[in-house]
Design an enzyme around this catalytic site. Structure first.
Site, mmCIF file in Angstrom:
data_model
loop_
_atom_site.group_PDB
_atom_site.id
_atom_site.type_symbol
_atom_site.label_atom_id
_atom_site.label_comp_id
_atom_site.label_asym_id
_atom_site.label_seq_id
_atom_site.Cartn_x
_atom_site.Cartn_y
_atom_site.Cartn_z
ATOM 1 N N GLU A 166 -3.824 7.343 -3.640
ATOM 2 C CA GLU A 166 -3.616 5.996 -3.108
ATOM 3 C C GLU A 166 -3.272 5.031 -4.223
ATOM 4 O OE1 GLU A 166 -6.349 4.793 0.741
ATOM 5 O OE2 GLU A 166 -7.115 4.515 -1.255
ATOM 6 N N TYR A 223 0.858 -1.174 0.000
ATOM 7 C CA TYR A 223 0.000 0.000 0.000
ATOM 8 C C TYR A 223 0.898 1.229 0.000
ATOM 9 C CZ TYR A 223 -3.128 3.655 1.644
ATOM 10 O OH TYR A 223 -3.841 4.828 1.746
#
Ligand code: GDP
Ligand code: MN
Length: 390
Positions: free
Chosen positions: A197, A109
């Site tokens: 993101e 991530y």
């Protein structure tokens, strides 16, 4: 403002962040051509909606032949996709991104956001990316590395290096990671993003870092200086009520509660919502009708609030500074004439011509509770809407 995954990935590629090869389609007929263009034997069909959690909602489908791709397209195109991040209605799927399927070794991530607490642009990175990142964040927050960028400086290569080190990345991956993070920071700052993101940022079996997903939110207040970003807007993904409100210059946001609020001024609107909560209720919306509002706009606002499904009562709180309270009262009466009055309503007016406004309302044939005191008005509407829901 939100954009689609495929648009985020275009921005990524332009800034040297690697993404899988992909083709955007809007019709199942285009699917087989897309597959041959992409080559290989595995494809991923991805619904383009302004919400995450698509994997969990059936909006990301792995396919091993062209027929399966076509079936996936047929199923998704024209449907409403419901994911853990949408409401019960879901979002319309008008476009699909077909991508060359990747062999995933690991899902990381990587994100950037403005952390309000530290007032810094903050890097978030984790080795445990993928569909359960929210669970990682809530149950094992230690597994998420946070780095706040000095607002007077910039994100340096050394900073990236130290984040990569904390992630225990190999030297080869570190180089790619640093490049990716520096590029993300460049996009974030030059395009006035509020959130970026990549989840997952994957390590392929060939040890390449690829952005398998992409999400970018932009600061609406800075959009005026980014023509190229404004062009990416897709209004089909926006809340109908919020869109309609925007056309009348009403600042409207749908919420989960049961008390509709119509207030002038954002600060007063926030205070009104707090007061409702304080007295045991919950607001169904945020609505700022603006300073110099008109009777017509008030009527529209009232209509929007009353037609919100979960509303059990309406609180109007107007401070007549620039706007005249008797005008507001007229607007409310106009709206009631038009859409009827099926809910309890409490109106608090204060300021210019407040007495005339309140007299207009209490003298009308409708059952409108008037209040000069805000606290009393909040207590009253909470009680009335609770009775209504019984
Ligand atoms: P989201 O659920 O909306 O965040 O959609 P993502 O684009 O993140 O996809 C969800 C999940 O699908 C990813 O976490 C991957 O596990 C899986 N996925 C997506 N693309 C591929 C691919 O090319 N190959 C494989 N094996 N899995 C994929
Ligand atoms: Mn994702």
């Amino acid at each position: 403002m939100h954009i689609h995954e495929y648009q985020a990935k275009t921005l990524f590629s332009r800034n040297n962040i690697k993404t899988p090869k992909g083709v955007l389609i809007a019709n199942t007929k285009e699917a087989s051509k897309a597959c041959s263009e992409l080559g290989g034997g595995i494809w991923v069909v991805k619904a383009q909606v302004h919400a995450g959690g698509r994997g969990k909602g059936g909006g990301v489908i792995l396919c091993y032949d062209v027929e399966a791709v076509e079936n996936a397209c047929e199923k998704l195109l024209g449907s409403q996709l419901i994911t853990p991040q949408t409401d019960a209605k879901g979002l319309p799927v008008n476009q699909l991104l077909i991508e060359a399927g990747q062999n995933i070794k690991q899902e990381l991530y990587l994100g950037l956001l403005v952390d309000r607490q530290t007032q810094k642009i903050t890097v978030l990175a984790s080795l445990e990316g993928g569909m359960d990142i929210e669970k990682v964040a809530s149950e094992t927050p230690d597994k998420i590395i946070k780095f706040g960028v000095d607002p007077l400086g910039t994100l340096s290569l050394q900073d990236c290096d130290s984040i990569a080190q904390q992630l225990n990345l190999t030297e080869m991956l570190t180089e790619q990671f640093n490049q990716t993070l520096l590029s993300l920071y460049e996009i974030f700052t030059t395009k006035d993003a509020s959130l970026i993101e990549i989840n997952p940022l994957i390590v392929t079996v060939e040890n390449t870092l690829l952005a398998l997903d992409g999400k970018i939110d932009f600061d609406d207040n800075a959009l005026y200086r980014h023509e190229d970003i404004i062009e990416l807007r897709d209004t089909s993904q926006e809340d109908e009520k919020e869109k309609e409100a925007g056309e009348y210059q009403l600042n409207y946001i749908s919420l989960d509660g049961t008390i509709g609020c119509m207030v002038n001024g954002a600060g007063l609107a926030m205070a009104t919502m707090d007061l409702i909560e304080h007295h045991g209720g919950s607001p169904a919306n945020f609505l700022d009708v603006g300073g110099g509002t008109t009777a017509q706009r008030v009527a529209k606002a009232f209509e929007l609030i009353q037609t919100e499904a979960n509303v059990g009562g309406v609180l109007v709180n107007i401070f007549g500074g620039i706007v005249r309270c008797d005008l507001i009262a007229e607007g409310i009466l106009q709206a009631i004439e038009k859409v009827g009055l099926s809910l309890p309503i409490v109106v608090r007016l204060e300021g210019t011509n407040a007495q005339q406004g309140l007299a207009l309302l209490s003298g009308s044939k409708y059952n409108i509770y008037t209040e000069a005191d805000l606290t009393q008005a909040a207590i009253k509407i909470v009680a009335l809407s609770q009775e209504q829901s019984k």
